[in-house]
Scaffold this motif. Structure first.
Motif, PDB file in Angstrom:
ATOM      1  N   LEU A   1       7.575   6.238 -18.711  1.00 13.44           N
ATOM      2  CA  LEU A   1       8.170   5.131 -17.945  1.00 13.44           C
ATOM      3  C   LEU A   1       9.197   5.657 -16.943  1.00 13.44           C
ATOM      4  O   LEU A   1       9.249   5.206 -15.788  1.00 13.44           O
ATOM      5  CB  LEU A   1       8.837   4.142 -18.908  1.00 13.44           C
ATOM      6  N   SER A   2      10.028   6.618 -17.431  1.00 17.40           N
ATOM      7  CA  SER A   2      11.081   7.113 -16.552  1.00 17.40           C
ATOM      8  C   SER A   2      10.504   7.835 -15.324  1.00 17.40           C
ATOM      9  O   SER A   2      11.095   7.804 -14.249  1.00 17.40           O
ATOM     10  CB  SER A   2      12.010   8.064 -17.304  1.00 17.40           C
ATOM     11  N   HIS A   3       9.340   8.484 -15.515  1.00 20.27           N
ATOM     12  CA  HIS A   3       8.750   9.232 -14.407  1.00 20.27           C
ATOM     13  C   HIS A   3       7.832   8.371 -13.559  1.00 20.27           C
ATOM     14  O   HIS A   3       7.963   8.291 -12.334  1.00 20.27           O
ATOM     15  CB  HIS A   3       7.988  10.455 -14.947  1.00 20.27           C
ATOM     16  N   ASP A   4       6.877   7.694 -14.232  1.00 22.38           N
ATOM     17  CA  ASP A   4       5.839   6.999 -13.486  1.00 22.38           C
ATOM     18  C   ASP A   4       6.315   5.667 -12.907  1.00 22.38           C
ATOM     19  O   ASP A   4       5.649   5.119 -12.037  1.00 22.38           O
ATOM     20  CB  ASP A   4       4.634   6.750 -14.388  1.00 22.38           C
ATOM     21  N   LEU A   5       7.397   5.144 -13.403  1.00 18.82           N
ATOM     22  CA  LEU A   5       7.957   3.946 -12.774  1.00 18.82           C
ATOM     23  C   LEU A   5       8.971   4.304 -11.698  1.00 18.82           C
ATOM     24  O   LEU A   5       9.072   3.642 -10.669  1.00 18.82           O
ATOM     25  CB  LEU A   5       8.625   3.053 -13.828  1.00 18.82           C
ATOM     26  N   ARG A   6       9.729   5.381 -11.983  1.00 18.14           N
ATOM     27  CA  ARG A   6      10.778   5.733 -11.031  1.00 18.14           C
ATOM     28  C   ARG A   6      10.202   6.193  -9.692  1.00 18.14           C
ATOM     29  O   ARG A   6      10.718   5.826  -8.621  1.00 18.14           O
ATOM     30  CB  ARG A   6      11.634   6.855 -11.624  1.00 18.14           C
ATOM     31  N   THR A   7       9.121   6.978  -9.708  1.00 15.26           N
ATOM     32  CA  THR A   7       8.573   7.519  -8.458  1.00 15.26           C
ATOM     33  C   THR A   7       8.072   6.421  -7.516  1.00 15.26           C
ATOM     34  O   THR A   7       8.474   6.372  -6.340  1.00 15.26           O
ATOM     35  CB  THR A   7       7.456   8.521  -8.771  1.00 15.26           C
ATOM     36  N   PRO A   8       7.171   5.508  -7.998  1.00 15.29           N
ATOM     37  CA  PRO A   8       6.738   4.463  -7.054  1.00 15.29           C
ATOM     38  C   PRO A   8       7.855   3.505  -6.674  1.00 15.29           C
ATOM     39  O   PRO A   8       7.900   3.020  -5.521  1.00 15.29           O
ATOM     40  CB  PRO A   8       5.615   3.741  -7.814  1.00 15.29           C
ATOM     41  N   LEU A   9       8.765   3.233  -7.620  1.00 12.93           N
ATOM     42  CA  LEU A   9       9.874   2.337  -7.286  1.00 12.93           C
ATOM     43  C   LEU A   9      10.777   2.973  -6.227  1.00 12.93           C
ATOM     44  O   LEU A   9      11.281   2.277  -5.325  1.00 12.93           O
ATOM     45  CB  LEU A   9      10.689   2.004  -8.540  1.00 12.93           C
ATOM     46  N   ALA A  10      10.993   4.290  -6.351  1.00  9.57           N
ATOM     47  CA  ALA A  10      11.820   4.960  -5.335  1.00  9.57           C
ATOM     48  C   ALA A  10      11.153   4.908  -3.960  1.00  9.57           C
ATOM     49  O   ALA A  10      11.811   4.696  -2.927  1.00  9.57           O
ATOM     50  CB  ALA A  10      12.061   6.416  -5.750  1.00  9.57           C
ATOM     51  N   THR A  11       9.824   5.089  -3.946  1.00 13.31           N
ATOM     52  CA  THR A  11       9.096   5.027  -2.671  1.00 13.31           C
ATOM     53  C   THR A  11       9.185   3.633  -2.063  1.00 13.31           C
ATOM     54  O   THR A  11       9.442   3.465  -0.854  1.00 13.31           O
ATOM     55  CB  THR A  11       7.638   5.421  -2.895  1.00 13.31           C
ATOM     56  N   ILE A  12       8.959   2.614  -2.912  1.00 12.90           N
ATOM     57  CA  ILE A  12       9.008   1.229  -2.422  1.00 12.90           C
ATOM     58  C   ILE A  12      10.408   0.893  -1.939  1.00 12.90           C
ATOM     59  O   ILE A  12      10.601   0.282  -0.854  1.00 12.90           O
ATOM     60  CB  ILE A  12       8.561   0.259  -3.535  1.00 12.90           C
ATOM     61  N   THR A  13      11.430   1.295  -2.723  1.00  8.99           N
ATOM     62  CA  THR A  13      12.816   0.985  -2.340  1.00  8.99           C
ATOM     63  C   THR A  13      13.174   1.671  -1.007  1.00  8.99           C
ATOM     64  O   THR A  13      13.818   1.075  -0.128  1.00  8.99           O
ATOM     65  CB  THR A  13      13.775   1.440  -3.445  1.00  8.99           C
ATOM     66  N   GLY A  14      12.771   2.931  -0.873  1.00  5.83           N
ATOM     67  CA  GLY A  14      13.079   3.644   0.370  1.00  5.83           C
ATOM     68  C   GLY A  14      12.404   3.011   1.571  1.00  5.83           C
ATOM     69  O   GLY A  14      13.007   2.878   2.653  1.00  5.83           O
ATOM     70  N   ALA A  15      11.118   2.621   1.387  1.00  9.52           N
ATOM     71  CA  ALA A  15      10.403   2.012   2.508  1.00  9.52           C
ATOM     72  C   ALA A  15      11.018   0.678   2.891  1.00  9.52           C
ATOM     73  O   ALA A  15      11.194   0.374   4.100  1.00  9.52           O
ATOM     74  CB  ALA A  15       8.930   1.833   2.143  1.00  9.52           C
ATOM     75  N   VAL A  16      11.337  -0.145   1.896  1.00 11.84           N
ATOM     76  CA  VAL A  16      11.942  -1.452   2.186  1.00 11.84           C
ATOM     77  C   VAL A  16      13.288  -1.277   2.870  1.00 11.84           C
ATOM     78  O   VAL A  16      13.637  -2.009   3.827  1.00 11.84           O
ATOM     79  CB  VAL A  16      12.060  -2.277   0.893  1.00 11.84           C
ATOM     80  N   THR A  17      14.093  -0.319   2.382  1.00  8.60           N
ATOM     81  CA  THR A  17      15.409  -0.092   2.987  1.00  8.60           C
ATOM     82  C   THR A  17      15.260   0.337   4.457  1.00  8.60           C
ATOM     83  O   THR A  17      16.013  -0.123   5.334  1.00  8.60           O
ATOM     84  CB  THR A  17      16.162   0.996   2.187  1.00  8.60           C
ATOM     85  N   SER A  18      14.302   1.220   4.737  1.00  4.12           N
ATOM     86  CA  SER A  18      14.083   1.659   6.125  1.00  4.12           C
ATOM     87  C   SER A  18      13.671   0.492   7.006  1.00  4.12           C
ATOM     88  O   SER A  18      14.138   0.355   8.157  1.00  4.12           O
ATOM     89  CB  SER A  18      13.016   2.762   6.166  1.00  4.12           C
ATOM     90  N   LEU A  19      12.780  -0.352   6.489  1.00  2.00           N
ATOM     91  CA  LEU A  19      12.336  -1.488   7.288  1.00  2.00           C
ATOM     92  C   LEU A  19      13.482  -2.457   7.550  1.00  2.00           C
ATOM     93  O   LEU A  19      13.586  -3.016   8.663  1.00  2.00           O
ATOM     94  CB  LEU A  19      11.192  -2.209   6.563  1.00  2.00           C
ATOM     95  N   ARG A  20      14.336  -2.677   6.587  1.00  2.42           N
ATOM     96  CA  ARG A  20      15.444  -3.620   6.798  1.00  2.42           C
ATOM     97  C   ARG A  20      16.495  -3.053   7.735  1.00  2.42           C
ATOM     98  O   ARG A  20      17.069  -3.776   8.537  1.00  2.42           O
ATOM     99  CB  ARG A  20      16.090  -3.970   5.458  1.00  2.42           C
TER     100      ARG A  20
END
Length: 898
Positions: free
Chosen positions: A673-692
């Motif tokens: 969970l710590s690895h496979d959830l953190r990686t996609p969540l980090a990607t999604i969070t980074g992309a959303v932050t860049s778009l905003r």
């Protein structure tokens, strides 16, 4: 040594401190001791109870016997008195002490009179002192009263003094364990005067008591016994205090007694005398009985008497031993040296004059070979009154008459054979036939038969073969000498043959018992389940003791019947109460014990180093176990306890292994969970932050790349969550696979299209046999399985195309997914379908969750199929994962398929 150094080295006695610590949590027992009834024990208890009541102490009256004394009854006013338990005895309703009510009330102090009283009815304990012990163990202080004549070790002395047998007795250990002993004393003259005034008994009973018991000499002797016992008790308390506080004083010498007993009436007196001697010396004592190696347990009455003597010794606080040996003196001295004995106590029976000439007594032999150890001889009395009541001179046993019959028969047969032989030939050594008769009698009738046959042979040989024939007259002196020599030789040969027979019989019996125990231990060693252990144990106990047997094991805080032989054996309420007592107190209960003796069963605890593993019960039926049965039962119970404990430890180890596996599973899950959830969540969070933050300032191409990343990682999270849900359903057994008609080609086509969408750079090759039949299954689950296999092949399959093949083999449909990657190590093949198993380096991306193949296995098995991994697959490379499903019947019509 200087005084300050000597003070520094003083230390409290560890044993004394341990005994003091063991008293924690227990109540205190106070005994008001008197020389005789009427000295004022109950009156003194009630006076002290009233004073404590005035001081606000919670004290209640459990039971007080006033015996019609108005002064004593008046002291009960104002005190709380517990109601008594009604008991019907001999057609009358009597009132007894209610132990359960006292435990439920649980006062700080309770007064329970008549310590030596015998309980009536269905009481938990047969004696009141056992009720009081339970109250003390429950943390309640108890006051009670006792007359000196009721002590077990003094009962024979009191009987000798007063001429009246004492029926109600208590073990000396009860008084020894008392925290306080208060002597209530009254001069004998004053006590007799009180008796005459009717202050002790009613006038009719008082007159009989003065004539029989309350005589001045009797009361004076009883008073001396009470004073001596109280002084000994005070001395013990002083020694304990000195030891606990490391105070130097005149420590008593460490005496240790060895008491020798046998199956004779004198042994009971020896044990009682030794108990008084050990109490006076404040010494430990061991009671021992030595049996011959060729001993045969034929005299049941004697063995029962020996067992009763052993129980009396244990009741008086002795340690008991049984020894097997041929040289009694050597065995006794060997034990004495091993146990550091300082004094030996033995009974000395007065033999008649002829016996003293031919046989040396055991005390004489022991005295001759002993040095450095004191020897006490306890003698019997020649007066007729010394014989126990009801014990008459025993009649000749049946075995003796049988020996005489066998001796007469063998002698007669030898005579007939000799007369027949003399008709044809005259022999000078015809007497050898009688030697055979003696030997035969020794073999079949023992030593008594051998001696009888020797005597009969001398008479028959003299009468039938020595001149003058037909008379018992011997004409020649050499023939007289020959007769005596023959008699001696026959007796010696017969004795040796009898001894060999007895030893062989005893050895055969012990060998049979040893073999039975060996077979039982082998049976237990190959048994892992507790149920099998219990059934083996109860059957072994029943076959050994010839009595019904039960075994109970702990269950949910209580004990429950685990096995019984015969299987239909049932336990009543009193039986279960006795079994629970044994389990909780770790001591025997039930028939022939001091706790709940009304039960037909006697219960023994199965004691292990980890506590009581269970309880064994067997039907006693007022027939105590013999010595050999007791030893066999002890061995069986020890082995059963070890086997039950071993099975329990095995279960606990399995539970611990399962717990460790669960911990490993949870650790792997958290890691995943710590690895496979953190990686996609980090990607999604980074992309959303860049778009905003950048918004319209970003090029359109960059915004599309970020949105595509968000979409891909979201789908990845969706797959991960779906895998967790699928794994949960599989482990919970809630996967409900459909049994619809499935076209394998359609499922393969859909799974490949989905994989090409997720893995656009991967090439897939499919091959479906033309004659592939339909199958019964769930197309959705099968598609999920194929996709998981394609996902795994994409990660570890290298750059070569992934092949999907479907064919028919006999009555099965075989689907396989093959890649040409590095393959799987042989040691890892059996683990690839385990949860969270991740090993090897992927060709791109992460290792994944480690759930894909495990989910595939669970879904395949839910549809009734099988899955298997093979490596290498082609040209010593790659991995092939194949699935096998039963093929559907191709002869069904289309309507039936629908």
């Amino acid at each position: 040594m200087p005084e300050n150094d000597r003070d520094h080295t003083r230390r409290p006695d560890p044993d004394a401190l341990l005994a003091l610590a063991e008293q924690g949590g227990r109540g205190k027992l106070t005994v008001f001791l008197g020389a005789a009834p009427g000295v004022g024990k109950t009156y003194a208890m009630l006076m002290r109870a009233r004073r404590l009541r005035e001081d606000g102490v919670d004290i209640v009256i459990g039971l007080v016997e006033t015996h019609g004394r108005a002064e004593t009854a008046g002291l009960l006013e104002g005190l709380e008195v517990l109601p008594r338990r009604e008991v019907v005895h001999s057609g009358r309703t009597l009132c007894e002490f209610d132990l359960d009510a006292a435990l439920a009330r649980r006062p700080r102090v309770i007064v329970v009179d008549e310590l030596a009283h015998t309980n009536l009815g269905e009481a938990r304990h047969p004696k009141r002192y056992q009720d009081i012990e339970e109250l003390v163990d429950a943390g309640i202080d108890v006051w009670t009263a006792l007359n000196i004549q009721h002590l077990e070790s003094l009962s024979d002395v009191v009987t000798q003094i007063a001429g009246v047998p004492v029926r109600e007795r208590i073990p000396d250990t009860v008084l020894n364990r008392a925290d306080d002993v208060l002597l209530v004393d009254l001069p004998p003259a004053e006590l007799i005067e009180r008796l005459k005034e009717g202050k002790v008994y009613v006038p009719e009973s008082a007159k009989r008591a003065i004539d029989r018991f309350f005589r001045l000499g009797n009361l004076t002797a009883l008073r001396e016994l009470a004073l001596r016992r109280t002084a000994d008790r005070v001395d013990d308390q002083m020694v304990d205090y000195l030891r606990q506080n490391a105070i130097e004083g005149p420590w008593p010498a460490a005496e240790r007694l060895l008491v020798c007993i046998g199956p004779d009436p004198l042994s009971e007196k020896v044990v009682r005398t030794s108990s008084r001697l050990a109490s006076g010396l404040n010494a430990d004592w061991i009671v021992v009985s030595v049996e011959r190696a060729d001993h045969e347990a034929g005299n049941r009455e004697a063995m029962r008497q020996l067992d009763d003597t052993f129980r009396l010794a244990e009741l008086l606080g002795a340690e008991t031993r049984r020894i097997v040996g041929s040289d009694f003196v050597e065995e006794i001295l060997k034990l004495a040296r091993r146990e550091h004995v300082t004094q030996i106590v033995i009974g000395a029976t007065r033999h008649r004059f002829p016996l003293r000439l031919f046989r040396r007594s055991l005390p004489d032999a022991l005295t001759a070979r002993t040095s450095g150890i004191g020897i006490h001889l306890v003698t019997d009395r020649d007066e007729p009154a010394a014989r126990p009541a009801g014990r008459q001179k025993p009649a000749l046993p049946q075995r003796f008459w049988r020996a005489l019959a066998i001796a007469a028969g063998t002698t007669g047969l030898a005579t007939v054979l000799g007369l027949l032989i003399e008709r044809f030939i005259v022999l000078q050594n015809i007497s050898l036939l009688y030697l055979l008769a003696v030997l035969a009698s020794a073999v079949y009738a023992g030593y008594a038969g051998a001696v009888a046959a020797a005597l009969f042979s001398v008479l028959a040989y003299n009468f039938s073969f020595i001149d003058p024939v037909g008379t018992f007259t011997v004409a020649e002196p050499h023939e007289v000498f020959a007769l005596f020599v023959f008699l001696a030789a026959a007796a010696l040969a017969g004795g040796l043959a009898s001894r060999v027979r007895e030893q062989a019989k005893a050895a055969a019996g012990r060998a049979a018992a040893t073999q039975a125990l060996y077979d039982f231990s082998r049976k237990l060693s190959g048994t892992a389940r507790v149920e099998d252990v219990l059934w083996a144990a109860v059957s072994q106990i029943q076959s050994t003791l010839r009595r019904n047997a039960v075994l109970l094991l702990p269950e949910d805080g209580d004990i429950a019947l685990g096995a019984a032989w015969p299987p239909d054996t049932e336990l009543g309420v009193s039986d279960m109460m006795a079994a629970r007592w044994t389990f909780e107190k770790k001591e025997a209960a039930g028939n022939d014990t001091g706790t709940l003796p009304n039960s037909p069963f006697q219960f023994r605890p199965l004691v292990t180093p980890h506590g009581v593993a269970g309880v064994c019960g067997f039907v006693q039926q007022d027939k105590p176990l013999e010595a050999n049965e007791e030893r066999a039962l002890a061995a069986i119970l020890d082995q059963t306890a070890i086997a039950v404990d071993r099975a329990r430890l095995s279960r606990e180890s399995l539970k611990q292994a399962a717990q460790l596996e669960g911990d490993k599973f949870r650790g792997a899950l958290l890691s995943s969970l710590s690895h496979d959830l953190r990686t996609p969540l980090a990607t999604i969070t980074g992309a959303v932050t860049s778009l905003r933050q950048l918004g319209d300032r970003m090029p359109a191409e960059s915004r599309d790349d970020l949105l595509e990343s968000i979409e891909e990682e979201s789908e990845r999270l969706t797959r991960f969550v779906a895998n967790l849900l699928d794994m949960t359903r599989i482990e919970a057994g809630t996967v409900n696979a459909k049994h619809d008609w499935v076209d394998i080609a359609d499922v393969i086509r859909s799974a490949v299209e989905r994989a090409r969408k997720y893995f656009p750079g991967r090439e897939f090759e499919t091959s479906v046999a033309a004659d592939l039949p339909l199958m019964r299954g769930d197309s959705v689950l099968l598609g999920q399985v194929l996709f998981n296999l394609l996902d795994n092949a994409n990660r570890f399959g290298g750059d070569e195309p992934v092949g999907i093949y479907a064919r028919r083999e006999k009555d099965e449909i075989v689907l396989s997914v093959t890649d040409l990657g590095k393959g799987i190590a042989p040691a890892d093949l059996e683990h690839v379908f385990d949860k969270f198993f991740r090993k090897g380096k992927p060709d791109g991306g992460s290792l994944g969750t480690g759930l894909g193949l495990s989910i595939a296995k669970g879904l395949v098995e839910a549809m009734g199929g099988q899955i298997k991994a093979e490596s290498p697959a082609i040209r010593r490379r790659g991995t092939r994962i194949s699935m096998r499903f039963p093929a559907a019947d191709t002869n069904l019509s289309g309507k039936e398929r629908e």
